[in-house]
Design an enzyme around this catalytic site. Structure first.
Site, PDB file in Angstrom:
ATOM      1  N   HIS A  17       0.842  -1.210   0.000  1.00  0.00           N
ATOM      2  CA  HIS A  17       0.000   0.000   0.000  1.00  0.00           C
ATOM      3  C   HIS A  17       0.874   1.256   0.000  1.00  0.00           C
ATOM      4  O   HIS A  17       0.572   2.236  -0.677  1.00  0.00           O
ATOM      5  CB  HIS A  17      -0.881   0.053   1.257  1.00  0.00           C
ATOM      6  CG  HIS A  17      -1.875  -1.057   1.392  1.00  0.00           C
ATOM      7  ND1 HIS A  17      -1.934  -1.871   2.496  1.00  0.00           N
ATOM      8  CD2 HIS A  17      -2.860  -1.491   0.567  1.00  0.00           C
ATOM      9  CE1 HIS A  17      -2.920  -2.748   2.356  1.00  0.00           C
ATOM     10  NE2 HIS A  17      -3.497  -2.545   1.193  1.00  0.00           N
ATOM     11  N   LYS A  41     -16.025  -6.430   5.609  1.00  0.00           N
ATOM     12  CA  LYS A  41     -14.983  -7.320   6.119  1.00  0.00           C
ATOM     13  C   LYS A  41     -14.939  -7.335   7.643  1.00  0.00           C
ATOM     14  O   LYS A  41     -15.133  -6.300   8.278  1.00  0.00           O
ATOM     15  CB  LYS A  41     -13.612  -6.830   5.643  1.00  0.00           C
ATOM     16  CG  LYS A  41     -13.290  -7.186   4.227  1.00  0.00           C
ATOM     17  CD  LYS A  41     -11.858  -6.770   3.902  1.00  0.00           C
ATOM     18  CE  LYS A  41     -11.485  -7.143   2.493  1.00  0.00           C
ATOM     19  NZ  LYS A  41     -10.136  -6.706   2.141  1.00  0.00           N
ATOM     20  N   ARG A  98      -2.040  -5.789  -8.787  1.00  0.00           N
ATOM     21  CA  ARG A  98      -0.911  -6.680  -8.497  1.00  0.00           C
ATOM     22  C   ARG A  98      -0.746  -7.758  -9.559  1.00  0.00           C
ATOM     23  O   ARG A  98       0.344  -8.162  -9.867  1.00  0.00           O
ATOM     24  CB  ARG A  98      -1.107  -7.331  -7.121  1.00  0.00           C
ATOM     25  CG  ARG A  98      -0.959  -6.344  -5.990  1.00  0.00           C
ATOM     26  CD  ARG A  98      -1.576  -6.872  -4.733  1.00  0.00           C
ATOM     27  NE  ARG A  98      -2.997  -7.077  -4.910  1.00  0.00           N
ATOM     28  CZ  ARG A  98      -3.795  -7.584  -4.010  1.00  0.00           C
ATOM     29  NH1 ARG A  98      -3.310  -7.982  -2.868  1.00  0.00           N
ATOM     30  NH2 ARG A  98      -5.081  -7.721  -4.254  1.00  0.00           N
ATOM     31  N   SER A 136      -3.146  -7.894   2.823  1.00  0.00           N
ATOM     32  CA  SER A 136      -3.218  -7.814   4.289  1.00  0.00           C
ATOM     33  C   SER A 136      -3.536  -9.190   4.877  1.00  0.00           C
ATOM     34  O   SER A 136      -2.986  -9.575   5.899  1.00  0.00           O
ATOM     35  CB  SER A 136      -4.268  -6.785   4.705  1.00  0.00           C
ATOM     36  OG  SER A 136      -3.902  -5.524   4.201  1.00  0.00           O
TER      37      SER A 136
HETATM   38  N1  COA Z   1      -0.376  -3.850  -2.200  1.00  0.00           N
HETATM   39  C1  COA Z   1      -0.637  -4.747  -1.249  1.00  0.00           C
HETATM   40  N2  COA Z   1      -1.870  -5.181  -0.976  1.00  0.00           N
HETATM   41  C2  COA Z   1      -2.886  -4.681  -1.692  1.00  0.00           C
HETATM   42  C3  COA Z   1      -2.684  -3.744  -2.710  1.00  0.00           C
HETATM   43  C4  COA Z   1      -1.353  -3.332  -2.955  1.00  0.00           C
HETATM   44  N3  COA Z   1      -1.051  -2.469  -3.909  1.00  0.00           N
HETATM   45  N4  COA Z   1      -3.889  -3.442  -3.262  1.00  0.00           N
HETATM   46  C5  COA Z   1      -4.801  -4.174  -2.593  1.00  0.00           C
HETATM   47  N5  COA Z   1      -4.196  -4.913  -1.657  1.00  0.00           N
HETATM   48  C6  COA Z   1      -4.814  -5.911  -0.772  1.00  0.00           C
HETATM   49  C7  COA Z   1      -5.635  -5.321   0.319  1.00  0.00           C
HETATM   50  O1  COA Z   1      -4.848  -5.155   1.479  1.00  0.00           O
HETATM   51  C8  COA Z   1      -6.677  -6.374   0.499  1.00  0.00           C
HETATM   52  O2  COA Z   1      -6.136  -7.394   1.277  1.00  0.00           O
HETATM   53  P1  COA Z   1      -7.085  -8.340   2.111  1.00  0.00           P
HETATM   54  O3  COA Z   1      -8.248  -8.715   1.239  1.00  0.00           O
HETATM   55  O4  COA Z   1      -6.159  -9.400   2.403  1.00  0.00           O
HETATM   56  O5  COA Z   1      -7.495  -7.522   3.286  1.00  0.00           O
HETATM   57  C9  COA Z   1      -6.879  -7.016  -0.843  1.00  0.00           C
HETATM   58  O6  COA Z   1      -5.730  -6.689  -1.554  1.00  0.00           O
HETATM   59  C10 COA Z   1      -8.107  -6.549  -1.544  1.00  0.00           C
HETATM   60  O7  COA Z   1      -7.981  -5.177  -1.639  1.00  0.00           O
HETATM   61  P2  COA Z   1      -9.192  -4.254  -1.939  1.00  0.00           P
HETATM   62  O8  COA Z   1      -9.961  -4.750  -3.092  1.00  0.00           O
HETATM   63  O9  COA Z   1      -8.592  -2.896  -1.993  1.00  0.00           O
HETATM   64  O10 COA Z   1     -10.140  -4.390  -0.703  1.00  0.00           O
HETATM   65  P3  COA Z   1     -10.260  -3.408   0.421  1.00  0.00           P
HETATM   66  O11 COA Z   1     -11.200  -4.021   1.386  1.00  0.00           O
HETATM   67  O12 COA Z   1      -8.957  -3.019   0.961  1.00  0.00           O
HETATM   68  O13 COA Z   1     -10.978  -2.117  -0.243  1.00  0.00           O
HETATM   69  C11 COA Z   1     -12.851  -0.755  -0.941  1.00  0.00           C
HETATM   70  C12 COA Z   1     -12.239  -2.168  -0.867  1.00  0.00           C
HETATM   71  C13 COA Z   1     -12.855  -0.113   0.432  1.00  0.00           C
HETATM   72  C14 COA Z   1     -12.038   0.088  -1.880  1.00  0.00           C
HETATM   73  C15 COA Z   1     -14.279  -0.894  -1.521  1.00  0.00           C
HETATM   74  O14 COA Z   1     -14.951  -1.908  -0.840  1.00  0.00           O
HETATM   75  C16 COA Z   1     -15.069   0.390  -1.398  1.00  0.00           C
HETATM   76  O15 COA Z   1     -14.885   1.302  -2.174  1.00  0.00           O
HETATM   77  N6  COA Z   1     -15.975   0.456  -0.397  1.00  0.00           N
HETATM   78  C17 COA Z   1     -16.807   1.617  -0.140  1.00  0.00           C
HETATM   79  C18 COA Z   1     -18.271   1.318  -0.509  1.00  0.00           C
HETATM   80  C19 COA Z   1     -18.467   1.462  -1.988  1.00  0.00           C
HETATM   81  O16 COA Z   1     -18.366   2.519  -2.566  1.00  0.00           O
HETATM   82  N7  COA Z   1     -18.795   0.314  -2.608  1.00  0.00           N
HETATM   83  C20 COA Z   1     -19.009   0.246  -4.035  1.00  0.00           C
HETATM   84  C21 COA Z   1     -17.700   0.022  -4.750  1.00  0.00           C
HETATM   85  S1  COA Z   1     -17.976  -0.075  -6.493  1.00  0.00           S
END
Ligand code: COA
Length: 170
Positions: A17, A41, A98, A136
């Site tokens: 991140h 989550k 990724r 994560s």
């Molecule tokens: N490096 C390392 N890890 C990364 C990464 C990077 N560059 N990019 C993503 N990851 C990891 C995250 O840590 C996460 O790990 P985990 O699943 O083991 O916890 C995983 O990859 C998935 O990441 P992500 O898809 O970003 O999930 P998230 O829960 O961190 O974020 C939101 C999701 C918050 C962006 C999304 O749910 C959101 O926008 N929510 C708000 C409500 C909304 O608007 N919903 C409609 C969306 S269209």
């Protein structure tokens, strides 16, 4: 002024991140790490803990790499990301890719965010190869079994994970 909003659950923040954050900071005027409150989550760390670890992570990475963090901020948001970003001047959403496997869900989210708010675009940065296997969850899994993850997360994250899974302070 363009503002890059980098949303996530950050449970906890990793070097993956942080690498995306600082690269975005060199491309945009301002970067907001946006911690999603209403994530469906089940998180290991509370919101307060995640915020604290994000702050520490930014300061640590900035010092270690000797890069300024003056245009990086942290915020929390509830509800839709597409609504939250309207608070900022010329917002764009930043996401890290990724592997090809990330593409499908990212594609869907980017299109849905644009469907909600046609003014907001998503910009993808390819994750650095050295962190492209990180998430994560995988870090938590390794920490739970006392594996090797010291170089994948900032020191404070390492200590807090160690404390969580060993039930004592380091
Ligand atoms: N490096 C390392 N890890 C990364 C990464 C990077 N560059 N990019 C993503 N990851 C990891 C995250 O840590 C996460 O790990 P985990 O699943 O083991 O916890 C995983 O990859 C998935 O990441 P992500 O898809 O970003 O999930 P998230 O829960 O961190 O974020 C939101 C999701 C918050 C962006 C999304 O749910 C959101 O926008 N929510 C708000 C409500 C909304 O608007 N919903 C409609 C969306 S269209």
């Amino acid at each position: 002024m363009t503002t890059a909003i980098y949303p996530g659950s950050y449970d906890p923040i990793t070097y993956g991140h942080l690498n995306i954050t600082f690269r975005a900071a060199s491309l945009f005027d301002k970067v907001i790490l946006a911690l999603a409150i209403n994530s469906s989550k089940q998180c290991l760390f509370s919101l307060e803990e995640r915020m604290e670890l994000m702050k520490h992570g930014i300061a640590h990475y900035s010092k270690e790499k000797n890069i300024s963090d003056s245009n990086i901020e942290i915020a929390q948001f509830d509800g839709l990301l597409a609504n939250f970003v309207t608070k900022y001047e010329k917002p764009v959403i930043i996401r890290g890719l990724r592997a090809v496997t990330d593409f499908e869900s990212e594609y869907q989210m980017a299109l849905m965010n644009r469907y909600q708010n046609y003014q907001v675009d998503t910009v993808f940065l390819i994750a650095s190869l050295r962190y492209s296997f990180l998430s994560s969850s995988i870090v938590k899994e390794i920490a739970r079994h006392n594996g090797n993850y010291k170089k994948l997360v900032p020191p404070a994250v390492y200590d807090r994970l160690w404390e969580k899974f060993n039930n004592r302070t380091k």
